[in-house]
Design a protein around this motif. Structure first.
Motif, short mmCIF file in Angstrom:
data_model
loop_
_atom_site.label_atom_id
_atom_site.label_comp_id
_atom_site.label_asym_id
_atom_site.label_seq_id
_atom_site.Cartn_x
_atom_site.Cartn_y
_atom_site.Cartn_z
N ARG A 1 22.41 -7.92 -38.29
CA ARG A 1 21.29 -8.76 -38.72
C ARG A 1 21.66 -10.30 -38.63
NH1 ARG A 1 20.53 -5.19 -44.30
NH2 ARG A 1 19.17 -3.85 -43.55
N LYS B 1 25.99 -3.28 -39.28
CA LYS B 1 24.71 -3.66 -39.77
C LYS B 1 24.25 -5.22 -40.00
CE LYS B 1 22.64 -1.64 -43.30
NZ LYS B 1 22.09 -0.62 -43.87
N GLY C 1 20.13 -3.20 -36.55
CA GLY C 1 19.71 -4.64 -37.01
C GLY C 1 18.26 -4.84 -36.63
N GLN D 1 16.30 -9.53 -41.35
CA GLN D 1 16.53 -8.31 -41.87
C GLN D 1 16.27 -7.12 -40.84
OE1 GLN D 1 18.66 -7.89 -44.58
NE2 GLN D 1 18.93 -10.20 -44.47
N SER D 2 16.82 -5.80 -41.24
CA SER D 2 16.16 -4.80 -40.55
C SER D 2 15.82 -3.88 -41.58
CB SER D 2 17.53 -4.11 -39.50
OG SER D 2 18.62 -3.86 -40.50
#
Length: 200
Positions: free
Chosen positions: A21, A17, A100, A27-28
């Motif tokens: 990103r 992740k 992401g 950011q996710s």
């Protein structure tokens, strides 16, 4: 533990992740839009999605009606079905975060317990509850799909705000008043919040 649970093992992915990103440059997270039917959830979510997309962000909208055409086509609108609807969306949203992406969910999601369940699926900074506040009277005036009229005639049962409850968020991260503010104003405010939180 049943046999099904015993034989399922989480498989770690080759791409993390954090790596996704970094590549995406943001950011996710989930922006969880909740509110009555016709409050403006989908309109604001889609307008925000367009703005973020224009900025080069990886973003996707999960809309209540759209999801019920496929993933959740087997669910009705009784309380137990609504709970399962939100549970499934929470799990899908978690996958989007892992990929992401920014996921914007537009669901009435009337029960606090169900929204809390989704919040607890992800990290604390990955869930932002957005309460799209609009009075029942105004929502009924808008009624773009004619659903309130049908609910008042009892042609639709278990309709939130009429024959089924809506539990307002107690401490949402964001409140949007769509009676007082335009879609554009709501989007600008959300962009400000996301920038302040250093999410985009």
């Amino acid at each position: 533990m049943n046999e099904k649970a015993e034989n399922i093992v989480w498989h770690e992915t080759a791409v993390t992740k954090q790596e996704r990103r970094k590549k995406n440059g943001h950011q996710s997270f989930i922006l969880w839009f909740t509110g009555l039917s016709a409050s403006g959830k989908s309109s604001v979510a889609n307008a925000l999605s367009h703005s973020l997309f224009q900025q080069g962000k990886q973003v996707y909208v999960l809309d209540g009606d759209n999801v019920r055409h496929g993933l959740n086509h087997d669910l009705g609108f009784r309380e137990e079905d609504r709970k399962e609807n939100i549970r499934r969306i929470g799990e899908v949203s978690r996958l989007f975060i892992d990929s992401g992406q920014i996921v914007l969910t537009a669901f009435i999601s009337p029960y606090r317990e169900d929204r809390a369940l989704v919040r607890n699926l992800v990290e604390p900074d990955e869930f932002i509850e957005v309460y799209v506040h609009c009075s029942l009277e105004e929502c009924e005036k808008r009624d773009p799909k004619g659903l309130y009229k049908k609910a008042r005639k009892e042609e639709i049962t278990h309709f939130t705000g009429i024959s089924a409850p809506y539990e307002e968020p107690e401490k949402p991260e964001v409140v949007l008043d769509t009676e007082k503010h335009s879609i554009e104003e709501c989007v600008e405010y959300l962009l400000t919040v996301l920038n302040q939180k250093q999410l985009i």
